[in-house]
Design a protein around this motif. Structure first.
Motif, PDB file in Angstrom:
ATOM      1  N   ARG A  17      -4.482   4.960   1.213  1.00  0.00           N
ATOM      2  CA  ARG A  17      -3.188   5.073   1.905  1.00  0.00           C
ATOM      3  C   ARG A  17      -3.411   5.276   3.405  1.00  0.00           C
ATOM      4  O   ARG A  17      -2.751   4.643   4.230  1.00  0.00           O
ATOM      5  CB  ARG A  17      -2.379   6.216   1.320  1.00  0.00           C
ATOM      6  N   ALA A  18      -4.338   6.135   3.772  1.00  0.00           N
ATOM      7  CA  ALA A  18      -4.637   6.381   5.184  1.00  0.00           C
ATOM      8  C   ALA A  18      -5.159   5.112   5.858  1.00  0.00           C
ATOM      9  O   ALA A  18      -4.783   4.806   6.998  1.00  0.00           O
ATOM     10  CB  ALA A  18      -5.657   7.514   5.312  1.00  0.00           C
ATOM     11  N   ALA A  19      -6.002   4.349   5.169  1.00  0.00           N
ATOM     12  CA  ALA A  19      -6.527   3.102   5.722  1.00  0.00           C
ATOM     13  C   ALA A  19      -5.395   2.099   5.953  1.00  0.00           C
ATOM     14  O   ALA A  19      -5.367   1.407   6.981  1.00  0.00           O
ATOM     15  CB  ALA A  19      -7.580   2.506   4.784  1.00  0.00           C
ATOM     16  N   LEU A  20      -4.459   2.041   5.041  1.00  0.00           N
ATOM     17  CA  LEU A  20      -3.309   1.150   5.197  1.00  0.00           C
ATOM     18  C   LEU A  20      -2.474   1.569   6.406  1.00  0.00           C
ATOM     19  O   LEU A  20      -2.073   0.734   7.216  1.00  0.00           O
ATOM     20  CB  LEU A  20      -2.462   1.153   3.921  1.00  0.00           C
ATOM     21  N   HIS A  21      -2.241   2.863   6.552  1.00  0.00           N
ATOM     22  CA  HIS A  21      -1.466   3.363   7.689  1.00  0.00           C
ATOM     23  C   HIS A  21      -2.157   3.062   9.015  1.00  0.00           C
ATOM     24  O   HIS A  21      -1.487   2.794  10.020  1.00  0.00           O
ATOM     25  CB  HIS A  21      -1.211   4.858   7.547  1.00  0.00           C
ATOM     26  N   ARG A  22      -3.479   3.110   9.044  1.00  0.00           N
ATOM     27  CA  ARG A  22      -4.207   2.792  10.273  1.00  0.00           C
ATOM     28  C   ARG A  22      -4.044   1.324  10.665  1.00  0.00           C
ATOM     29  O   ARG A  22      -4.017   0.980  11.834  1.00  0.00           O
ATOM     30  CB  ARG A  22      -5.697   3.116  10.132  1.00  0.00           C
ATOM     31  N   ARG A  23      -3.914   0.459   9.676  1.00  0.00           N
ATOM     32  CA  ARG A  23      -3.818  -0.977   9.941  1.00  0.00           C
ATOM     33  C   ARG A  23      -2.389  -1.465  10.156  1.00  0.00           C
ATOM     34  O   ARG A  23      -2.172  -2.451  10.841  1.00  0.00           O
ATOM     35  CB  ARG A  23      -4.421  -1.766   8.779  1.00  0.00           C
ATOM     36  N   VAL A  24      -1.440  -0.817   9.504  1.00  0.00           N
ATOM     37  CA  VAL A  24      -0.054  -1.293   9.533  1.00  0.00           C
ATOM     38  C   VAL A  24       0.853  -0.140   9.942  1.00  0.00           C
ATOM     39  O   VAL A  24       1.135   0.751   9.132  1.00  0.00           O
ATOM     40  CB  VAL A  24       0.370  -1.844   8.148  1.00  0.00           C
ATOM     41  N   GLU A  26       4.014  -0.017  10.411  1.00  0.00           N
ATOM     42  CA  GLU A  26       5.263   0.036   9.649  1.00  0.00           C
ATOM     43  C   GLU A  26       5.099   0.668   8.269  1.00  0.00           C
ATOM     44  O   GLU A  26       6.075   0.975   7.603  1.00  0.00           O
ATOM     45  CB  GLU A  26       5.855  -1.375   9.479  1.00  0.00           C
ATOM     46  N   ALA A  27       3.864   0.839   7.832  1.00  0.00           N
ATOM     47  CA  ALA A  27       3.616   1.403   6.498  1.00  0.00           C
ATOM     48  C   ALA A  27       3.937   2.891   6.443  1.00  0.00           C
ATOM     49  O   ALA A  27       4.208   3.430   5.373  1.00  0.00           O
ATOM     50  CB  ALA A  27       2.174   1.177   6.076  1.00  0.00           C
ATOM     51  N   GLU A  28       3.911   3.558   7.585  1.00  0.00           N
ATOM     52  CA  GLU A  28       4.171   5.000   7.626  1.00  0.00           C
ATOM     53  C   GLU A  28       5.545   5.294   7.009  1.00  0.00           C
ATOM     54  O   GLU A  28       6.551   4.714   7.394  1.00  0.00           O
ATOM     55  CB  GLU A  28       4.122   5.514   9.066  1.00  0.00           C
ATOM     56  N   GLY A  29       5.552   6.163   6.031  1.00  0.00           N
ATOM     57  CA  GLY A  29       6.795   6.544   5.376  1.00  0.00           C
ATOM     58  C   GLY A  29       7.262   5.592   4.296  1.00  0.00           C
ATOM     59  O   GLY A  29       8.208   5.892   3.579  1.00  0.00           O
ATOM     60  N   ARG A  30       6.635   4.442   4.176  1.00  0.00           N
ATOM     61  CA  ARG A  30       7.049   3.465   3.166  1.00  0.00           C
ATOM     62  C   ARG A  30       6.055   3.345   2.019  1.00  0.00           C
ATOM     63  O   ARG A  30       6.310   2.646   1.057  1.00  0.00           O
ATOM     64  CB  ARG A  30       7.220   2.094   3.802  1.00  0.00           C
ATOM     65  N   VAL A  31       4.915   3.979   2.168  1.00  0.00           N
ATOM     66  CA  VAL A  31       3.874   3.896   1.143  1.00  0.00           C
ATOM     67  C   VAL A  31       3.720   5.255   0.479  1.00  0.00           C
ATOM     68  O   VAL A  31       3.447   6.253   1.140  1.00  0.00           O
ATOM     69  CB  VAL A  31       2.527   3.435   1.736  1.00  0.00           C
ATOM     70  N   GLU A  32       3.924   5.251  -0.818  1.00  0.00           N
ATOM     71  CA  GLU A  32       3.771   6.465  -1.609  1.00  0.00           C
ATOM     72  C   GLU A  32       2.552   6.306  -2.503  1.00  0.00           C
ATOM     73  O   GLU A  32       2.093   5.195  -2.736  1.00  0.00           O
ATOM     74  CB  GLU A  32       5.018   6.677  -2.479  1.00  0.00           C
TER      75      GLU A  32
END
Length: 175
Positions: A17-24, A26-32
């Protein structure tokens, strides 16, 4: 989109999840994240209930849980061969548990198959490889079952006129 990432290991799930947030951004708050062990049907039911009650479900990606099977045959506490339980039966259970929420949104099931199914023969008599277990055969058996379940779900959903679609895709080598 709201995305729910699942995994067996809380630390690895958090890192993904942290890796996804670093790359995208817009993912913040949308990925659970949601703990899910597809080798354990209790975990499957609990995760499905949580996913179904936390918002609409538009799609479920049924991805293999074990791509590097153990060298020796292992079983789940229910006595099912581990790779078959994790990669096929657990996904079948998850698909079934989420079918009604998916129907409400006209969603889809996406089963991830493998080109490995063309390399080694499938043994319909012994899908759990009680005899002649090898890690490679366990993986192939699980992916043949996964692919078959995806195609059969598609056939049955169409015949019933359901609003849910079932697709089979292959990542990896197909890229």
């Amino acid at each position: 989109a709201r995305v729910v990432m699942t995994g067996r290991n809380p630390n690895r799930l958090s890192a993904a999840r942290a890796a996804l947030h670093r790359r995208v951004d817009e993912a913040e708050g949308r990925v659970e994240t949601l703990i899910l062990d597809t080798s354990n049907l209790g975990s499957v039911r609990a995760a499905a209930a949580s996913a179904a009650t936390s918002g609409p479900v538009h799609g479920v990606l049924l991805n293999a849980g074990i791509t590097h099977p153990p060298k020796q045959r292992e079983t789940t506490p229910d006595g099912i061969e581990l790779v078959f339980a994790t990669n096929a039966l657990g996904h079948f259970g998850l698909a079934g548990e989420l079918l009604l929420p998916l129907a409400k949104t006209g969603g889809r099931l996406v089963w991830l198959g493998s080109l490995s199914t063309t390399i080694s023969p499938y043994d319909p008599v012994d899908p759990q490889l009680v005899e002649g277990y090898t890690a490679w055969r366990a993986y192939v058996q699980s992916k043949v079952a996964t692919t078959s379940l995806g195609f059969e779900a598609d056939r049955r959903l169409r015949a019933a006129g359901a609003s849910v679609s079932s697709l089979v895709a292959h990542p990896g080598y197909s890229i």
